[in-house]
Design an enzyme around this catalytic site. Structure first.
Site, PDB file in Angstrom:
ATOM      1  N   LYS A  57      -0.601   4.848   4.550  1.00  0.00           N
ATOM      2  CA  LYS A  57      -1.358   3.957   5.252  1.00  0.00           C
ATOM      3  C   LYS A  57      -1.004   3.693   6.623  1.00  0.00           C
ATOM      4  CE  LYS A  57      -3.821  -0.393   4.870  1.00  0.00           C
ATOM      5  NZ  LYS A  57      -5.108   0.126   5.042  1.00  0.00           N
ATOM      6  N   HIS A  99       0.924  -1.264  -0.103  1.00  0.00           N
ATOM      7  CA  HIS A  99      -0.025  -0.026  -0.074  1.00  0.00           C
ATOM      8  C   HIS A  99       0.947   1.239   0.083  1.00  0.00           C
ATOM      9  CE1 HIS A  99      -3.097  -2.871   1.272  1.00  0.00           C
ATOM     10  NE2 HIS A  99      -4.141  -1.898   0.793  1.00  0.00           N
TER      11      HIS A  99
HETATM   12  N1  LIG Z   1     -12.765  -1.154   2.697  1.00  0.00           N
HETATM   13  C1  LIG Z   1     -12.382  -0.669   1.748  1.00  0.00           C
HETATM   14  O1  LIG Z   1     -12.440  -1.115   0.726  1.00  0.00           O
HETATM   15  C2  LIG Z   1     -11.108   0.405   1.890  1.00  0.00           C
HETATM   16  C3  LIG Z   1     -10.845   0.873   3.081  1.00  0.00           C
HETATM   17  N2  LIG Z   1      -9.889   1.825   3.281  1.00  0.00           N
HETATM   18  C4  LIG Z   1      -9.938   2.168   4.763  1.00  0.00           C
HETATM   19  O2  LIG Z   1     -10.465   3.316   4.758  1.00  0.00           O
HETATM   20  C5  LIG Z   1     -10.027   4.280   5.740  1.00  0.00           C
HETATM   21  C6  LIG Z   1      -9.470   5.799   5.435  1.00  0.00           C
HETATM   22  O3  LIG Z   1      -8.614   5.692   4.149  1.00  0.00           O
HETATM   23  P1  LIG Z   1      -8.255   6.972   3.452  1.00  0.00           P
HETATM   24  O4  LIG Z   1      -9.443   7.518   2.633  1.00  0.00           O
HETATM   25  O5  LIG Z   1      -6.881   6.594   2.479  1.00  0.00           O
HETATM   26  O6  LIG Z   1      -7.760   7.745   4.564  1.00  0.00           O
HETATM   27  P2  LIG Z   1      -7.137   9.297   4.968  1.00  0.00           P
HETATM   28  O7  LIG Z   1      -6.234   9.486   5.827  1.00  0.00           O
HETATM   29  O8  LIG Z   1      -7.118  10.088   3.411  1.00  0.00           O
HETATM   30  O9  LIG Z   1      -8.694   9.742   5.407  1.00  0.00           O
HETATM   31  C7  LIG Z   1      -9.164   9.407   6.586  1.00  0.00           C
HETATM   32  C8  LIG Z   1     -10.388  10.526   6.884  1.00  0.00           C
HETATM   33  O10 LIG Z   1     -10.811  10.302   8.270  1.00  0.00           O
HETATM   34  C9  LIG Z   1     -10.747  11.436   9.071  1.00  0.00           C
HETATM   35  N3  LIG Z   1     -10.298  10.873  10.194  1.00  0.00           N
HETATM   36  C10 LIG Z   1      -9.247  10.396  10.891  1.00  0.00           C
HETATM   37  N4  LIG Z   1      -9.336  10.059  12.313  1.00  0.00           N
HETATM   38  C11 LIG Z   1     -10.724  10.879  12.609  1.00  0.00           C
HETATM   39  C12 LIG Z   1     -11.176  11.017  14.108  1.00  0.00           C
HETATM   40  N5  LIG Z   1     -10.481  10.335  14.794  1.00  0.00           N
HETATM   41  N6  LIG Z   1     -12.396  11.547  14.036  1.00  0.00           N
HETATM   42  C13 LIG Z   1     -12.780  12.103  12.895  1.00  0.00           C
HETATM   43  N7  LIG Z   1     -12.332  11.929  11.671  1.00  0.00           N
HETATM   44  C14 LIG Z   1     -11.138  11.206  11.393  1.00  0.00           C
HETATM   45  C15 LIG Z   1      -9.643  12.047   8.584  1.00  0.00           C
HETATM   46  O11 LIG Z   1      -9.606  13.634   8.857  1.00  0.00           O
HETATM   47  P3  LIG Z   1      -8.477  14.604   9.144  1.00  0.00           P
HETATM   48  O12 LIG Z   1      -7.981  14.714   7.854  1.00  0.00           O
HETATM   49  O13 LIG Z   1      -9.138  15.523  10.060  1.00  0.00           O
HETATM   50  O14 LIG Z   1      -7.542  13.650   9.868  1.00  0.00           O
HETATM   51  C16 LIG Z   1      -9.889  11.910   7.078  1.00  0.00           C
HETATM   52  O15 LIG Z   1     -10.953  12.858   6.572  1.00  0.00           O
HETATM   53  C17 LIG Z   1      -8.530   3.606   6.149  1.00  0.00           C
HETATM   54  O16 LIG Z   1      -8.794   2.727   7.519  1.00  0.00           O
HETATM   55  C18 LIG Z   1      -8.288   2.645   5.124  1.00  0.00           C
HETATM   56  O17 LIG Z   1      -7.619   1.541   5.288  1.00  0.00           O
HETATM   57  C19 LIG Z   1      -9.467   2.524   2.289  1.00  0.00           C
HETATM   58  C20 LIG Z   1      -9.697   1.975   0.864  1.00  0.00           C
HETATM   59  C21 LIG Z   1     -10.776   1.036   0.765  1.00  0.00           C
HETATM   60  O1  LIG Z   2      -5.697   2.311   3.230  1.00  0.00           O
HETATM   61  C1  LIG Z   2      -5.857   1.867   2.084  1.00  0.00           C
HETATM   62  O2  LIG Z   2      -5.619   2.667   1.223  1.00  0.00           O
HETATM   63  C2  LIG Z   2      -6.520   0.700   1.780  1.00  0.00           C
HETATM   64  N1  LIG Z   2      -7.218   0.043   2.640  1.00  0.00           N
HETATM   65  C3  LIG Z   2      -7.945  -1.289   2.703  1.00  0.00           C
HETATM   66  C4  LIG Z   2      -7.146  -2.423   3.385  1.00  0.00           C
HETATM   67  O3  LIG Z   2      -6.631  -1.936   4.620  1.00  0.00           O
HETATM   68  O4  LIG Z   2      -7.148  -3.495   2.880  1.00  0.00           O
HETATM   69  C5  LIG Z   2      -8.432  -1.782   1.265  1.00  0.00           C
HETATM   70  C6  LIG Z   2      -7.469  -1.150   0.277  1.00  0.00           C
HETATM   71  O5  LIG Z   2      -6.498  -2.124   0.163  1.00  0.00           O
HETATM   72  C7  LIG Z   2      -6.741   0.174   0.441  1.00  0.00           C
END
Ligand SMILES: NC(=O)C1=CN([C@@H]2O[C@H](COP(=O)(O)OP(=O)(O)OC[C@H]3O[C@@H](n4cnc5c(N)ncnc54)[C@H](OP(=O)(O)O)[C@@H]3O)[C@@H](O)[C@H]2O)C=CC1
Ligand SMILES: O=C(O)C1=N[C@H](C(=O)O)C[C@H](O)C1
Length: 269
Positions: free
Chosen positions: A162, A158
């Site tokens: 991450k 990743h």
């Molecule tokens: N299930 C799936 O298919 C996928 C899952 N994911 C998961 O999604 C999550 C987010 O990924 P990604 O978008 O890359 O991460 P980012 O860091 O780009 O975004 C995270 C967001 O969550 C907010 N946030 C973080 N902590 C808090 C908190 N304590 N309270 C409120 N808001 C909060 C951040 O706000 P701020 O900027 O203020 O910190 C930001 O807006 C991860 O856990 C990732 O692994 C990602 C892709 C696919």
């Molecule tokens: O953090 C990410 O970017 C992603 N998170 C998910 C994971 O933890 O598997 C899904 C995807 O791989 C992208």
């Protein structure tokens, strides 16, 4: 006023949040009715389209979940455990489907989400893409077909931002491999090897994580046997695959009975 299902996006400034805002606001099947960010974030109070650097979408960013959800049937949440766990109770109160993509949840976090699911409709998956969910099914089948002479190793890669490892997807694949073998993952998982680790234990499932650059998400499940290897692989090149899966899950969840669901339920796999 359109009667399309209203969707809220939590963590709207994040990589996935912005992807979701774009997808939902352009969808012919849903409308964006709210966007959430944490209190103190400098996007709060601004129009989300403008905050993202584009045209106004007529939806202001708020830090008040109940206000955001007042016109919503579902909230899509790709944030962090500290944001996702408390939101589950609020989504239940607002009678909104809670689609959770957040990874890195602890056992305790998952227990709290399961408790919320007594009253809430929760759809949660460590990966919302069709391809990965198919890979999970294949992994279970291959693990069931090959005995312990085949060592199972899960390698994931990743982007450098991450924060959790192994990835949620790697853990889904590990669970599927363990199920295929009829064992509990927590009894056989090798997470992080360093130093004089000793020889590999037969039957264990190993995890390795690579972090770098802008890799969207890559997962290999390796079945390494004497004289041959089977490798199952998924490569994500565009985060839109996760956003599309999440919107599908939100629309699927509307009107369901309270409970914990996953993408297998949504995709009928
Ligand atoms: N299930 C799936 O298919 C996928 C899952 N994911 C998961 O999604 C999550 C987010 O990924 P990604 O978008 O890359 O991460 P980012 O860091 O780009 O975004 C995270 C967001 O969550 C907010 N946030 C973080 N902590 C808090 C908190 N304590 N309270 C409120 N808001 C909060 C951040 O706000 P701020 O900027 O203020 O910190 C930001 O807006 C991860 O856990 C990732 O692994 C990602 C892709 C696919
Ligand atoms: O953090 C990410 O970017 C992603 N998170 C998910 C994971 O933890 O598997 C899904 C995807 O791989 C992208």
């Amino acid at each position: 006023m359109s009667d399309l299902p209203g969707i809220v996006v939590n963590g709207a400034s994040g990589r996935m949040g912005q992807m979701l805002v774009k997808l939902v606001s352009e969808s012919p099947a849903a409308r964006l009715v709210g966007v959430l960010e944490r209190s103190g974030h400098d996007w709060v109070g601004r129009d989300i389209g403008e905050a993202m650097g584009g045209a106004a979408l007529g939806v202001p960013v708020t830090d008040d979940p109940l206000e955001a959800m007042s016109k919503a049937q579902a909230v899509i949440d790709f944030t962090a455990p500290a944001a996702t766990v408390p939101l589950a109770a609020i989504a239940a109160q607002a009678r909104a489907v809670h689609v959770i993509g957040t990874t890195g949840l602890s056992g305790d976090d998952i227990a709290r989400l399961d408790a919320a699911a007594r009253h809430a409709i929760i759809v949660r998956a460590g990966n919302m893409s069709l391809g990965v969910n198919l890979l999970v099914q294949l992994t279970r089948k291959v693990a069931a077909a090959l005995d312990e002479v085949f060592d199972i190793e899960i390698v994931e890669a990743h982007h450098k931002h991450k924060v959790d490892a192994p990835s949620g997807t790697a853990l889904m694949l590990g669970e599927a491999a363990a199920e295929g073998r009829g064992v509990k993952l927590d009894r056989v998982a090798d997470r992080g090897r360093d130093g004089i680790t000793g020889a590999r234990v037969d039957g264990h499932i190993g995890f390795a994580a690579i972090r770098g650059g802008d890799i969207v998400g890559e997962h290999d499940v390796i079945f390494a046997g004497p004289g041959e290897r089977v490798v199952l692989r998924h490569v994500a090149t565009d985060r839109a695959i996760f956003a599309r899966g999440a919107l599908k899950a939100a629309l699927w969840g509307i009107g369901r009975k309270p409970g914990s669901y996953d993408m297998m339920d949504v995709l009928g796999l």
